[in-house]
Design a protein around this motif. Sequence first.
Motif, mmCIF file in Angstrom:
data_model
loop_
_atom_site.group_PDB
_atom_site.id
_atom_site.type_symbol
_atom_site.label_atom_id
_atom_site.label_comp_id
_atom_site.label_asym_id
_atom_site.label_seq_id
_atom_site.Cartn_x
_atom_site.Cartn_y
_atom_site.Cartn_z
ATOM 1 N N ARG A 158 -2.029 27.202 -35.645
ATOM 2 C CA ARG A 158 -0.662 27.467 -35.173
ATOM 3 C C ARG A 158 0.369 26.816 -36.088
ATOM 4 O O ARG A 158 1.380 27.429 -36.451
ATOM 5 C CB ARG A 158 -0.515 26.941 -33.748
ATOM 6 C CG ARG A 158 0.858 27.170 -33.137
ATOM 7 C CD ARG A 158 0.908 26.598 -31.737
ATOM 8 N NE ARG A 158 2.178 26.879 -31.089
ATOM 9 C CZ ARG A 158 2.493 26.471 -29.872
ATOM 10 N NH1 ARG A 158 1.632 25.778 -29.163
ATOM 11 N NH2 ARG A 158 3.665 26.760 -29.347
ATOM 12 N N ARG A 159 0.107 25.591 -36.479
ATOM 13 C CA ARG A 159 1.058 24.894 -37.340
ATOM 14 C C ARG A 159 1.048 25.466 -38.757
ATOM 15 O O ARG A 159 2.091 25.564 -39.406
ATOM 16 C CB ARG A 159 0.722 23.404 -37.360
ATOM 17 C CG ARG A 159 1.799 22.559 -38.013
ATOM 18 C CD ARG A 159 1.503 21.099 -37.816
ATOM 19 N NE ARG A 159 2.446 20.284 -38.561
ATOM 20 C CZ ARG A 159 2.252 19.011 -38.841
ATOM 21 N NH1 ARG A 159 1.155 18.408 -38.430
ATOM 22 N NH2 ARG A 159 3.146 18.334 -39.528
ATOM 23 N N TRP A 160 -0.127 25.831 -39.239
ATOM 24 C CA TRP A 160 -0.191 26.450 -40.567
ATOM 25 C C TRP A 160 0.650 27.722 -40.609
ATOM 26 O O TRP A 160 1.343 27.977 -41.596
ATOM 27 C CB TRP A 160 -1.635 26.772 -40.917
ATOM 28 C CG TRP A 160 -2.427 25.596 -41.407
ATOM 29 C CD1 TRP A 160 -1.973 24.332 -41.650
ATOM 30 C CD2 TRP A 160 -3.825 25.590 -41.711
ATOM 31 N NE1 TRP A 160 -3.001 23.531 -42.085
ATOM 32 C CE2 TRP A 160 -4.141 24.272 -42.140
ATOM 33 C CE3 TRP A 160 -4.829 26.546 -41.665
ATOM 34 C CZ2 TRP A 160 -5.432 23.910 -42.521
ATOM 35 C CZ3 TRP A 160 -6.119 26.194 -42.043
ATOM 36 C CH2 TRP A 160 -6.410 24.889 -42.469
ATOM 37 N N ASP A 182 1.376 14.114 -42.885
ATOM 38 C CA ASP A 182 1.626 15.192 -41.932
ATOM 39 C C ASP A 182 0.530 15.382 -40.893
ATOM 40 O O ASP A 182 0.739 16.104 -39.913
ATOM 41 C CB ASP A 182 1.812 16.514 -42.684
ATOM 42 C CG ASP A 182 3.061 16.509 -43.544
ATOM 43 O OD1 ASP A 182 3.986 15.753 -43.219
ATOM 44 O OD2 ASP A 182 3.099 17.255 -44.534
ATOM 45 N N TRP A 183 -0.635 14.793 -41.124
ATOM 46 C CA TRP A 183 -1.767 15.042 -40.232
ATOM 47 C C TRP A 183 -2.476 13.737 -39.908
ATOM 48 O O TRP A 183 -2.524 12.828 -40.736
ATOM 49 C CB TRP A 183 -2.754 16.016 -40.880
ATOM 50 C CG TRP A 183 -2.178 17.370 -41.122
ATOM 51 C CD1 TRP A 183 -1.569 17.812 -42.266
ATOM 52 C CD2 TRP A 183 -2.115 18.449 -40.195
ATOM 53 N NE1 TRP A 183 -1.146 19.104 -42.107
ATOM 54 C CE2 TRP A 183 -1.464 19.527 -40.842
ATOM 55 C CE3 TRP A 183 -2.549 18.625 -38.887
ATOM 56 C CZ2 TRP A 183 -1.241 20.748 -40.227
ATOM 57 C CZ3 TRP A 183 -2.336 19.845 -38.267
ATOM 58 C CH2 TRP A 183 -1.688 20.890 -38.929
ATOM 59 N N GLN A 229 3.268 28.414 -39.021
ATOM 60 C CA GLN A 229 4.683 28.060 -39.055
ATOM 61 C C GLN A 229 5.094 27.508 -40.418
ATOM 62 O O GLN A 229 6.188 27.798 -40.910
ATOM 63 C CB GLN A 229 4.981 27.023 -37.965
ATOM 64 C CG GLN A 229 4.800 27.544 -36.549
ATOM 65 C CD GLN A 229 4.878 26.443 -35.508
ATOM 66 O OE1 GLN A 229 4.809 25.252 -35.837
ATOM 67 N NE2 GLN A 229 5.010 26.827 -34.251
ATOM 68 N N ARG A 230 4.223 26.737 -41.027
ATOM 69 C CA ARG A 230 4.589 26.033 -42.253
ATOM 70 C C ARG A 230 4.356 26.863 -43.510
ATOM 71 O O ARG A 230 4.954 26.590 -44.553
ATOM 72 C CB ARG A 230 3.790 24.725 -42.368
ATOM 73 C CG ARG A 230 3.969 23.774 -41.192
ATOM 74 C CD ARG A 230 3.208 22.491 -41.415
ATOM 75 N NE ARG A 230 3.854 21.668 -42.419
ATOM 76 C CZ ARG A 230 3.222 20.787 -43.181
ATOM 77 N NH1 ARG A 230 1.919 20.657 -43.085
ATOM 78 N NH2 ARG A 230 3.883 20.067 -44.062
#
Length: 430
Positions: A221-223, A158-159, A225-226
Amino acid sequence: MTSRELTGFLPLSETQPGEDDLPRRLSDMAWRIGFGAIGWPWLLASLSGGRKADKRALLDELGLAHDALPHLGSWKADVGFLRHIVREITRLRPAHVVELGAGASSLVAARALQLHGGGRLHSFDQHGGFVDATRQWLADNGLGVDIRHAPLTRESADWPGRWYAIDNLPDQIDLLIIDGPPWSVHPLVRGAADSLFARLSPDGVVLLDDAARPGERLVARRWRQRWPHIDFRLMKDGTKGTLVGRRRDVTLPVANDNDAARTWRHLGRAAGIAALIATGWIARGALGEFPQPAQASSFLDEAAASRRAALLRQAMASQVESATLNPQEIERSTGIILPALPVGWRVADVQLFPTADSPAIAMSLESPRGEHLSFFADRAETPADAKPMLAERAGDVIAYWEAGDMAYALTGQATPRRIMELAATIAPAS
């Protein structure tokens, strides 16, 4: 990472991928160049490790010698981040703390654990020699921790970038400290720390260093959302910013809502970044989350709610008020720092007030003129700075301001001008 020895401006060099991994190397280099071009103000700001007076106060709180942390700043932890570690350990009394990136944070966390509950620190770093030096450094200060060499050899679906080869983790993590790998591996590499979020215990906390940098803002930001059951908040104290994540809903499992693996198109992203650099769009934030205007609504709503609760409590004979104010105990237990009140002000009530992620402090005050006021303190991010700003809620006038990572609100039914005058006697001089 921070050593007790003087270190250079840049992080320690990393082991390079093999020659057969040329696409990854080109992609990672493009990301570093792109984010270096827009991130230099944050890098310059990070050269300061914090005020010497703040560092001495932290060391005094931990009972460590003033030369125990001789070198901070640059790619190393600053005083603001270290203070967050101490506050959370004091509040949580964690059984298991996991740290990614060893050094000053290891010393501070180990000492705080020794003072508050005796939990265990599990620390990982990619540099074997640095691990040995840090282990000896802690031993010299009478501290023993589980510190291990974890080379950057793992892949994340994912990263981007390479991740720590970590094993033998505790089943539950009460506090996760993220201070590595360095951005020179990849600006988004620390995002892979979310592979450990499912291990967070109820009320578990995540601390991410360097959170004001553009790369870490994209990660945050992605954290958000997830991981919808973890509240993330950027704290602006310190020189580099700290992202604090708190697991808020203990009735629901903390589960990644997007476990499907995805392949990073390295060369495509590299070409895209190169094009963005050429057109100047990186500097304008086209890649994602850059500093956004802070919103005060939640903080002001909580301040107004705390005033309504205080007025209701005063009207109920069955509810006990407490006029005892102990700022040291409050800071030790909650991490909330209260400003000194002006001479002649009377404290009528002091209460903990529950908020979305941690308790705030609500106080009922009386000015020398007999004006009944409410004071609210919490760790929050608002548009204000040291100079108070005005707002209104349900007929009440609110003056609010910030000092470090703390936000304060003074509420009453006087005129806006009078509320600002009263707030100015509490707020730091701007």
